[in-house]
Enzyme design. Sequence first.
Site, mmCIF file in Angstrom:
data_model
loop_
_atom_site.group_PDB
_atom_site.id
_atom_site.type_symbol
_atom_site.label_atom_id
_atom_site.label_comp_id
_atom_site.label_asym_id
_atom_site.label_seq_id
_atom_site.Cartn_x
_atom_site.Cartn_y
_atom_site.Cartn_z
ATOM 1 N N GLU A 174 0.824 -1.199 0.000
ATOM 2 C CA GLU A 174 0.000 0.000 0.000
ATOM 3 C C GLU A 174 0.865 1.258 0.000
ATOM 4 O OE1 GLU A 174 -2.848 -0.013 3.147
ATOM 5 O OE2 GLU A 174 -3.694 -1.958 2.589
ATOM 6 N N GLU A 241 -8.710 1.715 -4.719
ATOM 7 C CA GLU A 241 -9.793 1.402 -3.789
ATOM 8 C C GLU A 241 -10.565 2.642 -3.341
ATOM 9 O OE1 GLU A 241 -10.696 -0.980 0.414
ATOM 10 O OE2 GLU A 241 -8.704 -1.088 -0.494
#
Length: 342
Positions: A174, A241
């Site tokens: 991430e 996302e």
Amino acid sequence: MAHCIFRSRALLSCRVMQSSDIILFASTKPLPSLRQRQKLQQQRWSSHSPLGASPDPLKKKVTVGSIQSLYRKGEPIAVMTAHDFPSAHVADAAGMDIILVGDSLAMVALGMQDTSEVTVDDMLLHCRSVARATRSAFTVGDLPMGSYEISPEQALETAIRFIKHGRVQGIKLEGGKEMAPTISKITQAGIPVLAHIGLTPQRQNALGGFRVQGKTSKGAMRVLEDALAVQEAGCFGMVLEAVPAEVASIITQKLSVPTIGIGAGNGCAGQVLVQVDMSGYFPPGRFIPKFVKQFGNVWAESLRAIESYREEVKTRQYPAKEHTYPIPREELEAFAREAEKL
């Protein structure tokens, strides 16, 4: 050094004939046919029988190259999470292009409160289980929080463990432009990286919770800048996302690598969902995000089956005669006579 000539590809029993320095191995027993091997497998009486290999062994292995090919052709890339052998087995059989061993397993497989609890060792165990079941899909392991943020060197060391010991083909991490040097370090070592931008769950505390990203012009530009930075660093694709669909579409069009959307609309190059969520393997009343579509109800079917089993056990309907093993009558009578003497 003696030379060996094998007369059969797989020897069941052999006799050895030595002639000077040449050793000949000749099979004295024919190899079993496919039908015979299947019959032997059906006669396995142990309850600990393996699930077996993928039903379609002829399907080509998905690679970074074939993922790029799908992207160039405009064919959406299907991605699914898996956390163990059975979930990977069914995802691979269903034709997933990529199977992601996501850190979401912290909650859906280990019962943790969030992804911050899961460790590298936890992830490696699940990665190995998934890898054993996967024959076709490209497998990616999720680097957990705390295993890559300190330095690019730490991240590379963790990524190498995922490839060597987790047996996956790539890793996911991430972060946006701040993680670009780390992504570059890992990709330069020959390890494919799937980036993850937009909402980054491992950083939920800094983001104020699980909040949609890119809802303002400035916020959307930050997501785009992150996308361009991780692309430049060498990732083969990126998860996008919780971003407005229109923003995700524009970002996707600006890139030369695929975006894998989760809560980012159908303008992305592919989609990913958590398998437990989309298959409905959870009890009624559990919260699921807005972007999740439930394609099945595994919980209800499993509950029905297990309740039926319990009922048949309680009423002695199970096991029936067809579920038991026979013994010759004379042997049973002999055993009963001997038992009676005790």
